[in-house]
Design an enzyme around this catalytic site. Structure first.
Site, short mmCIF file in Angstrom:
data_model
loop_
_atom_site.label_atom_id
_atom_site.label_comp_id
_atom_site.label_asym_id
_atom_site.label_seq_id
_atom_site.Cartn_x
_atom_site.Cartn_y
_atom_site.Cartn_z
N HIS A 1 -26.59 -10.51 -37.13
CA HIS A 1 -25.69 -9.36 -37.08
C HIS A 1 -25.41 -8.86 -38.49
CE1 HIS A 1 -25.08 -10.47 -32.93
NE2 HIS A 1 -24.24 -9.46 -32.73
N GLU B 1 0.84 -1.21 0.00
CA GLU B 1 0.00 0.00 0.00
C GLU B 1 0.87 1.26 0.00
OE1 GLU B 1 -3.49 1.96 2.82
OE2 GLU B 1 -2.11 0.48 3.65
N HIS B 2 1.82 1.32 0.94
CA HIS B 2 2.74 2.45 1.04
C HIS B 2 4.17 1.95 0.89
CE1 HIS B 2 -0.68 3.52 3.82
NE2 HIS B 2 -0.68 4.58 3.04
N ASP C 1 -1.37 10.62 4.31
CA ASP C 1 -2.61 10.24 4.98
C ASP C 1 -3.53 11.43 5.21
OD1 ASP C 1 -1.90 7.57 5.14
OD2 ASP C 1 -1.10 7.72 7.18
#
Length: 340
Positions: free
Chosen positions: A334, A241-242, A275
């Site tokens: 199609h 995360e960090h 933060d």
């Protein structure tokens, strides 16, 4: 204890009645509107919100208008999701800022917040300051289920965002089959990478700050030992995360890191700055998710819509391509639809 799946299923089936029961059982507090309370550092909240607002406003993607072939024009335009449910962990008003402000910048019409009872008054007070008026005292998986499926009191939302415990993240992954989520975010983690001249005091400070998030937080040190390629491989393998880079040599790795939520470079870039105050979002991938996704940004609260316009000449130009591809796939209807 009941499983997260059982809680989610119960709220989906019984709505408010289940919310009231689970709120008392899990949090020993009533499910109700959160009333603003407590003294706020108003100037700090406004400063943090302003930084988040400016950084996320700069992220707005451009609409695209392109004639890819003569007579075939495509547009891709970004629109906000209509409603967002924000989960705010116990008392973490900074997480409210990190989620509600970008949603406002994106233009989300309805923002609803759920948060556990302890600290709910402060969360509601900050929400009021930010202009968010729907805040409920409701924590854990019941809150996620209410966001996803709606109850008599809480209307369902189009997307769920915000960090949480392992139980909250499990609930988010369960409901992801029915409603969009941002990412599993939490428990928190940091990798501190030390190189030449790294200050042990700063390493200790970063580790202590991370562990303050709770007993399930993960704080790890990687020592470079002069081998930067091996160090980079170790960082990317962690996909944390960090990532904090401390030391003249390892700071040079910042632009080469591929797997991380957010990278903090040098002695003057402590992780807590991100933060709270830099404006960068602190809702980030954990548990190895940084290998494939990034943290919250403005695009979290937006969705692209493609608009296609074809002239008669453009249709004539692309008809052979459609008919050939539809033919080998056996899609005769199609091919027939190309006849106008």
């Amino acid at each position: 204890m009941s499983s997260v799946q059982e809680i989610v299923d119960d709220v989906r089936a019984r709505g408010d009645a289940a919310l009231h029961e689970w709120a008392q059982r899990l949090d020993e507090a009533p499910f109700q509107r959160a009333a603003p309370s407590g003294a706020l550092p108003t100037a700090a909240i406004r400063a943090a919100a302003d930084a988040v607002r400016r950084w996320h406003a700069a992220q707005r993607p451009q609409d695209i208008d392109c004639e890819v072939l003569p007579g075939v024009r495509l547009q891709r335009r970004w629109v906000p999701v209509a409603s967002v449910g924000i989960y705010v962990p116990r008392g973490l008003v900074s997480s409210l800022i990190m989620t509600a402000v970008p949603a406002q910048v994106a233009g989300v019409g309805r923002i609803v917040v759920c948060t556990p009872p302890r600290g709910a008054g402060l969360v509601a007070a900050v929400a009021e300051l930010l202009g968010v008026d729907e805040v409920w005292v409701l924590g854990g998986p019941p809150a996620i289920a209410a966001f996803a499926y709606g109850t008599e009191t809480i209307a369902r939302v189009d997307k769920i965002v915000g960090p949480g415990s392992g139980y909250v993240n499990e609930a988010k992954l369960i409901v992801a089959r029915d409603v969009a989520i941002d990412l599993p975010a939490g428990p928190s983690e940091v990798v501190v990478v030390t190189g030449r001249g790294a200050d042990p005091r700063l390493v200790a400070l970063e580790m202590a700050a991370q562990r303050e998030h709770g007993p399930d937080s993960v704080a790890t040190v990687i020592e470079a030992d002069g081998d930067l390629d091996a160090t980079l491989a170790a960082i990317d393998a962690r996909a944390a995360e960090h990532v904090a880079l401390l030391g003249a040599d390892v700071e040079m790795l910042a632009d080469r890191i591929r797997n991380a939520g957010s990278v903090f470079v040098g002695r003057n870039s402590p992780v807590p700055a991100g933060d709270y105050a830099t404006g960068a979002n602190h809702v980030l991938p954990t548990g190895g998710w940084a290998r494939s996704v990034g943290g919250l940004g403005l695009e979290t609260f937006l969705k692209p819509i493609t608009v296609q316009r074809i002239t008669e000449a453009g249709l004539q130009l692309i008809r052979p391509t459609v008919e050939a591809l539809a033919g080998i796939e056996g899609m005769t209807a199609h091919a027939a639809a190309m006849q106008r």
